[in-house]
Design a protein around this motif. Structure first.
Motif, PDB file in Angstrom:
ATOM      1  N   CYS A 281       1.003  -1.344   0.014  1.00  0.00           N
ATOM      2  CA  CYS A 281       0.015  -0.028   0.085  1.00  0.00           C
ATOM      3  C   CYS A 281       0.824   1.204   0.180  1.00  0.00           C
ATOM      4  O   CYS A 281       0.643   2.224  -0.637  1.00  0.00           O
ATOM      5  CB  CYS A 281      -0.998  -0.113   0.987  1.00  0.00           C
TER       6      CYS A 281
ATOM      7  N   ALA B 230      -2.432   1.861   3.850  1.00  0.00           N
ATOM      8  CA  ALA B 230      -0.798   1.346   4.638  1.00  0.00           C
ATOM      9  C   ALA B 230      -1.118   1.964   6.132  1.00  0.00           C
ATOM     10  O   ALA B 230      -0.452   1.088   6.948  1.00  0.00           O
ATOM     11  CB  ALA B 230       0.111   2.138   3.866  1.00  0.00           C
TER      12      ALA B 230
ATOM     13  N   HIS C  74      -1.033   4.309  -0.879  1.00  0.00           N
ATOM     14  CA  HIS C  74      -2.473   4.071  -0.814  1.00  0.00           C
ATOM     15  C   HIS C  74      -2.759   4.298   1.047  1.00  0.00           C
ATOM     16  O   HIS C  74      -2.211   3.823   1.412  1.00  0.00           O
ATOM     17  CB  HIS C  74      -2.931   2.638  -1.131  1.00  0.00           C
TER      18      HIS C  74
END
Length: 214
Positions: free
Chosen positions: A40, A48, A45
């Motif tokens: 991630c 995470a 993203h």
């Protein structure tokens, strides 16, 4: 502290053995979440950060039970910094007042980061040597200090966080091998090429601007 961790004792039971060392359920779960977290991070993203919080708390339990107090304390700091990093990615601003974007450290910022790490490493090492029963105080201290730098750089979206993680992961492989945490050794070994891939992924996201001041 042991009393507080008592409810989690079931997760510290071995699930199987690897190279003669028991692999606990808590290490398996933390392993899976940590890999997902790095993926991630590579994709910038937001998921995470909650993954970082959960995996850090699980690793705190694992490392404290193994008397790696520097690494255990680091996990609590990671959890707190993950909350801050989550906020930074949601609401943080760069020096230009705009939302954070992937960028590079200035030469001055890089020099300050290296100097701070070199000063904090022996200081923490001496503390662990004299105030705990850590078996490897200075090897425990280095990834602890360097990881804090990496986490700050990650939260502020500096590409250099990935080079810090490469170094931290290399040292951590040796440290956890010494302690017999073989699944975690595998995790940090996998993190090394993932960190290189993260550097390249973030390089593609760099804005065509000069380095941001630290």
């Amino acid at each position: 502290m042991d009393a507080l961790l008592q409810p989690l004792q079931a997760l510290l039971l071995p699930a199987f053995e690897l190279l003669g060392s028991p692999i606990t359920w808590i290490e398996i779960i933390a392993f899976a979440l940590a890999v997902w977290m790095v993926i991630c991070n590579m994709r910038v993203h937001m998921l995470a950060w909650p993954l970082a919080i959960i995996s850090s708390l699980l690793y705190f339990v694992l490392f404290w039970s193994g008397k790696l107090y520097g690494e255990a304390s680091l996990q609590l700091l990671f959890a707190a910094l993950a909350l801050w990093g989550w906020w930074q990615w949601l609401r943080g601003k760069g020096e230009d007042g705009l939302a954070l974007r992937v960028r590079r450290l200035s030469p001055q910022g890089l020099a300050m980061a290296v100097l701070a790490t070199l000063l904090a490493w022996p200081a923490l090492g001496f503390f662990l040597l004299h105030q705990t029963d850590s078996q490897v105080p200075f090897w425990d201290a280095f990834p602890t200090v360097a990881s804090l730098l990496g986490q700050w750089l990650l939260a502020r979206k500096y590409q250099e966080n990935w080079s810090v993680w490469v170094l931290v992961n290399i040292v951590s492989v040796a440290l956890f091998a010494y302690k017999g945490y073989w699944l975690t050794v595998l995790l940090y070994a996998v993190f090394i090429p993932m960190s290189v891939a993260g550097w390249r992924a973030w390089a593609r996201r760099l804005a065509p601007a000069s380095p941001s001041p630290a």
